[in-house]
Motif scaffolding. Sequence first.
Motif, PDB file in Angstrom:
ATOM      1  N   VAL A 148       4.588  -6.570  -9.824  1.00  0.00           N
ATOM      2  CA  VAL A 148       5.106  -7.874 -10.248  1.00  0.00           C
ATOM      3  C   VAL A 148       4.266  -8.995  -9.636  1.00  0.00           C
ATOM      4  O   VAL A 148       3.842  -9.929 -10.315  1.00  0.00           O
ATOM      5  N   MET A 149       4.031  -8.924  -8.344  1.00  0.00           N
ATOM      6  CA  MET A 149       3.126  -9.849  -7.659  1.00  0.00           C
ATOM      7  C   MET A 149       2.666  -9.180  -6.373  1.00  0.00           C
ATOM      8  O   MET A 149       3.287  -8.234  -5.903  1.00  0.00           O
ATOM      9  N   CYS A 150       1.565  -9.654  -5.842  1.00  0.00           N
ATOM     10  CA  CYS A 150       1.054  -9.067  -4.605  1.00  0.00           C
ATOM     11  C   CYS A 150       0.110 -10.054  -3.918  1.00  0.00           C
ATOM     12  O   CYS A 150      -0.779 -10.602  -4.567  1.00  0.00           O
ATOM     13  N   ARG A 151       0.338 -10.295  -2.643  1.00  0.00           N
ATOM     14  CA  ARG A 151      -0.591 -11.068  -1.838  1.00  0.00           C
ATOM     15  C   ARG A 151      -1.406 -10.096  -0.997  1.00  0.00           C
ATOM     16  O   ARG A 151      -0.922  -9.032  -0.603  1.00  0.00           O
ATOM     17  N   ASP A 152      -2.639 -10.475  -0.735  1.00  0.00           N
ATOM     18  CA  ASP A 152      -3.496  -9.612   0.074  1.00  0.00           C
ATOM     19  C   ASP A 152      -2.908  -9.446   1.478  1.00  0.00           C
ATOM     20  O   ASP A 152      -2.444 -10.427   2.088  1.00  0.00           O
ATOM     21  N   TYR A 153      -2.911  -8.237   1.951  1.00  0.00           N
ATOM     22  CA  TYR A 153      -2.461  -7.979   3.318  1.00  0.00           C
ATOM     23  C   TYR A 153      -3.158  -6.722   3.824  1.00  0.00           C
ATOM     24  O   TYR A 153      -3.635  -5.901   3.037  1.00  0.00           O
ATOM     25  N   GLU A 154      -3.214  -6.600   5.132  1.00  0.00           N
ATOM     26  CA  GLU A 154      -3.811  -5.417   5.731  1.00  0.00           C
ATOM     27  C   GLU A 154      -2.725  -4.389   6.006  1.00  0.00           C
ATOM     28  O   GLU A 154      -1.695  -4.708   6.602  1.00  0.00           O
ATOM     29  N   GLU A 155      -2.945  -3.188   5.540  1.00  0.00           N
ATOM     30  CA  GLU A 155      -1.995  -2.105   5.783  1.00  0.00           C
ATOM     31  C   GLU A 155      -1.923  -1.841   7.287  1.00  0.00           C
ATOM     32  O   GLU A 155      -2.946  -1.754   7.959  1.00  0.00           O
ATOM     33  N   SER A 156      -0.705  -1.752   7.812  1.00  0.00           N
ATOM     34  CA  SER A 156      -0.560  -1.539   9.253  1.00  0.00           C
ATOM     35  C   SER A 156       0.145  -0.227   9.596  1.00  0.00           C
ATOM     36  O   SER A 156       0.251   0.114  10.773  1.00  0.00           O
ATOM     37  N   ASN A 157       0.638   0.475   8.582  1.00  0.00           N
ATOM     38  CA  ASN A 157       1.241   1.785   8.847  1.00  0.00           C
ATOM     39  C   ASN A 157       0.136   2.737   9.304  1.00  0.00           C
ATOM     40  O   ASN A 157      -0.807   2.996   8.551  1.00  0.00           O
ATOM     41  N   PRO A 158       0.206   3.257  10.543  1.00  0.00           N
ATOM     42  CA  PRO A 158      -0.918   4.042  11.081  1.00  0.00           C
ATOM     43  C   PRO A 158      -1.339   5.199  10.180  1.00  0.00           C
ATOM     44  O   PRO A 158      -2.539   5.384   9.931  1.00  0.00           O
TER      45      PRO A 158
END
Length: 426
Positions: A326-336
């Motif tokens: 639906v929408m998405c902003r750029d982010y860094e995955e933090s789940n190890p």
Amino acid sequence: MYKKLIPCIYLYKGNAVRDFSDHTILDTNPAALARFYSNNNADELIVYDLSAGDTEHEEALDIIKSICTEAEIPVIGAGNVHRMEDIKKLIYAGCKKAALNYSKEGNIRITKEVSDKFGKDKIVACISEVSEITDNEPLLADYVEELILVKERCIKEAVAVSRFPMIVSVPEVSLDKILELLSRQNICGISGYAINENAKELTAVKTLCQTNGIPVNTYESRIPWEEFKLNSDGHITVVVQDYKTDEVLMVAYMNEEAYHMTLKTGKMTYYSRSRDELWVKGETSGHYQYVKSLTADCDKDTILAKVSQIGAACHTGAHSCFFNEVMCRDYEESNPLRVFEQVFGVIQDRKLHPKEGSYTNYLFDKGLDKILKKLGEEATEIVIAAKNPNANEIKYEISDFLYHMMVLMAEKGVTWEEITSELAKR
């Protein structure tokens, strides 16, 4: 203490066969058979390696590794044990426990050694004669978790004289006989052909055990249906997650009947509002969802179900129903784990699809010795960085080490799932 129902896989020349002496092929895919037993409410699984010779044995160990991955229940590995190294191979293949054959003097001699090395909880003893118990009582008491009686003829006498918890292997017997054996205090489980033959009915067998006052491991709810807050239609919302990855797979609804059916069978069962009927997920597609846990939220108006998903959860064929962005902003995955999987995925892709100028491909081209040399260098850099006051330095060095470790993993065909599974067992 729950009494256990434990199927056996007798592994011979890559196939699952009937038993020790009858090599009639029951299944050409032992790993799939292991999953079948797991999905049908078995508590543990015993795998007997009946191979002959080193080559067959190594091939059997690869199959046992696949069995341990597919089974999703504890596996006891048995057969072809001559020295500590053989116990280590079974444990490293993924077996929760490894068995010593007490009809072999050499196995008796290494009991203390392997128990001290891997822990008493990892070691069981296979017994063919009662004398193997009575002659070795101090050893068994100090270094062995439980016994497996592999010969029916010794059951009666062993039950009478032994103070150790025992799994008894029995041939085709009546349910009454199974109940009689499980009612004995020092029998902790039933295995063998009698359980294999009733594998589709293990849930029913456990219900019968409960009716007769025998404690067994079943799907029992700590929250009665009456405590849930239902919607206006009398349903509760169920959010479904993959138990391994925590990925949200789907959302559905349960009425009271679906709730109790899920607990009874261990298969996720919902109420279809459009069809106005119960719906066992996977009944037509084969894409069953096997329950790992059910957890209510703070208001008790939603259930979070963690499941082992077979195939796709979505009717479109997608693994998850949630794929329409639906929408998405750029982010860094933090789940190890996801970060590790993403980086590892790039490394694996470089191995399959080389890219000019890639340092990863340079390492693969140079081979194992170069990869190991770099890994050793990075390990040394961690040691040096740890002696310095700046914590950032060790962060960078550990990151370099983990990258090179993943290159090694890709080179040797080891996955993060295998690593995390092994860590979880510890």
